[in-house]
Scaffold this active site. Structure first.
Site, short mmCIF file in Angstrom:
data_model
loop_
_atom_site.label_atom_id
_atom_site.label_comp_id
_atom_site.label_asym_id
_atom_site.label_seq_id
_atom_site.Cartn_x
_atom_site.Cartn_y
_atom_site.Cartn_z
N THR A 127 -40.38 -0.76 27.89
CA THR A 127 -40.84 -1.81 26.97
C THR A 127 -42.37 -1.87 26.87
O THR A 127 -42.90 -2.55 26.01
CB THR A 127 -40.33 -3.18 27.44
OG1 THR A 127 -40.71 -3.37 28.82
CG2 THR A 127 -38.83 -3.28 27.33
N LYS A 134 -33.82 -9.20 40.78
CA LYS A 134 -34.10 -7.76 40.70
C LYS A 134 -35.10 -7.37 41.77
O LYS A 134 -36.14 -8.00 41.93
CB LYS A 134 -34.68 -7.42 39.32
CG LYS A 134 -34.99 -5.93 39.15
CD LYS A 134 -35.28 -5.59 37.71
CE LYS A 134 -36.71 -5.79 37.31
NZ LYS A 134 -37.62 -4.74 37.80
N LYS A 157 -35.11 3.06 38.93
CA LYS A 157 -35.28 4.00 37.80
C LYS A 157 -35.22 5.45 38.29
O LYS A 157 -36.17 6.23 38.14
CB LYS A 157 -36.60 3.74 37.06
CG LYS A 157 -36.66 2.36 36.42
CD LYS A 157 -37.90 2.19 35.59
CE LYS A 157 -37.97 0.82 34.94
NZ LYS A 157 -38.17 -0.29 35.90
N ASP A 195 -33.77 -1.86 41.01
CA ASP A 195 -34.46 -1.20 39.89
C ASP A 195 -35.35 -0.08 40.41
O ASP A 195 -36.56 -0.27 40.59
CB ASP A 195 -35.27 -2.25 39.11
CG ASP A 195 -36.02 -1.64 37.94
OD1 ASP A 195 -35.61 -0.56 37.47
OD2 ASP A 195 -37.01 -2.24 37.50
N ASP A 255 -33.85 12.56 39.08
CA ASP A 255 -34.02 13.65 40.05
C ASP A 255 -32.88 14.65 39.80
O ASP A 255 -32.12 14.50 38.83
CB ASP A 255 -33.95 13.07 41.48
CG ASP A 255 -34.73 13.91 42.50
OD1 ASP A 255 -34.65 15.15 42.43
OD2 ASP A 255 -35.40 13.31 43.35
N ARG A 306 -43.06 -12.12 35.38
CA ARG A 306 -44.24 -12.99 35.43
C ARG A 306 -44.10 -14.34 34.73
O ARG A 306 -44.67 -15.33 35.22
CB ARG A 306 -45.47 -12.21 34.91
CG ARG A 306 -45.90 -11.12 35.90
CD ARG A 306 -46.76 -10.07 35.26
NE ARG A 306 -46.00 -9.21 34.36
CZ ARG A 306 -46.50 -8.15 33.73
NH1 ARG A 306 -47.78 -7.82 33.90
NH2 ARG A 306 -45.75 -7.40 32.95
O1 LIG Z 1 -35.96 -1.51 34.27
C1 LIG Z 1 -36.59 -2.56 34.11
O2 LIG Z 1 -36.23 -3.60 34.65
C2 LIG Z 1 -37.72 -2.53 33.16
C3 LIG Z 1 -37.63 -1.63 32.12
C4 LIG Z 1 -38.55 -1.70 31.05
O3 LIG Z 1 -38.47 -0.95 30.07
N1 LIG Z 1 -39.52 -2.65 31.10
C5 LIG Z 1 -39.67 -3.52 32.16
O4 LIG Z 1 -40.56 -4.37 32.10
N2 LIG Z 1 -38.79 -3.43 33.22
C6 LIG Z 1 -38.97 -4.31 34.40
O5 LIG Z 1 -38.81 -5.68 34.01
C7 LIG Z 1 -39.74 -6.51 34.68
C8 LIG Z 1 -40.56 -7.22 33.63
O6 LIG Z 1 -41.51 -8.03 34.26
P1 LIG Z 1 -42.43 -9.02 33.43
O7 LIG Z 1 -43.18 -8.21 32.41
O8 LIG Z 1 -43.35 -9.59 34.48
O9 LIG Z 1 -41.52 -10.05 32.81
C9 LIG Z 1 -40.56 -5.63 35.60
O10 LIG Z 1 -40.01 -5.73 36.89
C10 LIG Z 1 -40.37 -4.22 35.07
O11 LIG Z 1 -40.35 -3.26 36.08
#
Ligand SMILES: O=C(O)c1cc(=O)[nH]c(=O)n1[C@@H]1O[C@H](COP(=O)(O)O)[C@@H](O)[C@H]1O
Length: 240
Positions: free
Chosen positions: A127, A45, A74, A72, A77, A218
């Protein structure tokens, strides 16, 4: 090629269920991570930090190397802008693009992706949000009610599926049915640091709840041994 983790071969379809978020401050750092992860990871991603750092062009190299790539951004617009940006992402060969799950935005993205392999996913409720965080944005109704509404709107807009928390996945799967995508970030293997995520589950729990794929940043990228961390997640997914 089949991966072998502690004597167990990891099937190719299982590898495609793990999307590693390349949340790095430079293209060089992302390239180093991809080189280190090698054949272990098949789906990456590119998110906001890397995109702003020149990372969108990295997609061409990843695609040439046989990887799947999720853009990604998001998007949210006016319809014309979303439709054209989505068509541009499709043209560049991305596999997934995110938009926020607002009806007009999703409908515009569906038009932009028409006729391509690009899967548009609507982000329901981030999330990192709980009920109080969502209320602070002015949304009436808690997380569960809002995710339910937006999942139904994603289905009606004709996009490929949604992004939701693993804790929402069972409800969302019931709304979308078996043919649409349910992709869940907010995934934490047992014992991993939670960070700023609020609605989380383990990789196995996410799949059991109905997710097709999980997004992990992470817990892999900040691990002392990212390869071992990714392999452990894949072994957990295969066993789920
Ligand atoms: O669209 C996403 O990927 C996304 C949506 C969401 O609701 N929550 C979310 O954490 N993400 C993405 O998912 C990844 C989670 O990363 P970690 O929390 O490091 O595992 C990040 O790149 C966020 O931008």
């Amino acid at each position: 090629m089949t991966q072998v983790v502690q004597g167990t071969p990891i099937r190719a379809d299982v590898r495609d269920k793990l999307i590693v978020a390349l949340d790095y401050p430079s293209v060089a750092a992302a390239e180093a991570a991809v080189a280190q992860l090698g054949d272990v990871v098949s789906f990456y991603k590119i998110g906001l930090e890397l995109a702003v750092s020149g990372g969108i062009d990295l997609a061409a190299d990843l695609i040439a190397a046989g990887k799947k790539v999720f853009l990604d951004l998001k998007l949210h617009d006016i319809g014309n802008t979303v439709e054209r940006a989505t068509a541009a992402a499709a043209e560049r060969g991305f596999d997934i693009l995110t938009v926020h799950a607002y009806p007009m935005t999703m409908a515009a993205a569906a038009r932009g992706a028409a006729g391509s392999k690009l899967e548009v996913l609507g982000v329901t409720v981030l999330t990192s949000y709980d009920d109080a965080d969502l209320a602070a944005t002015g949304v009436v109704g808690g997380v569960t009610e809002t995710v339910r509404l937006r999942a139904g709107q994603a289905r009606d807009a004709g996009i490929a599926g949604v992004i939701c928390a693993p804790t929402d996945a069972a409800m969302v799967r019931a709304i979308l049915g078996p043919d649409r995508r349910v992709v869940t970030p907010g995934v934490r293997p047992k014992g991993a640091a939670v960070g700023d995520q609020k609605r989380i589950a383990t990789p196995a729990e996410a799949l059991a709840a109905g997710a097709d794929r999980i997004v992990v940043g992470r817990p892999v990228t900040a691990a002392e041994d990212p390869v071992a961390a990714a392999q452990a997640i894949l072994a957990e997914l295969q066993g789920a």
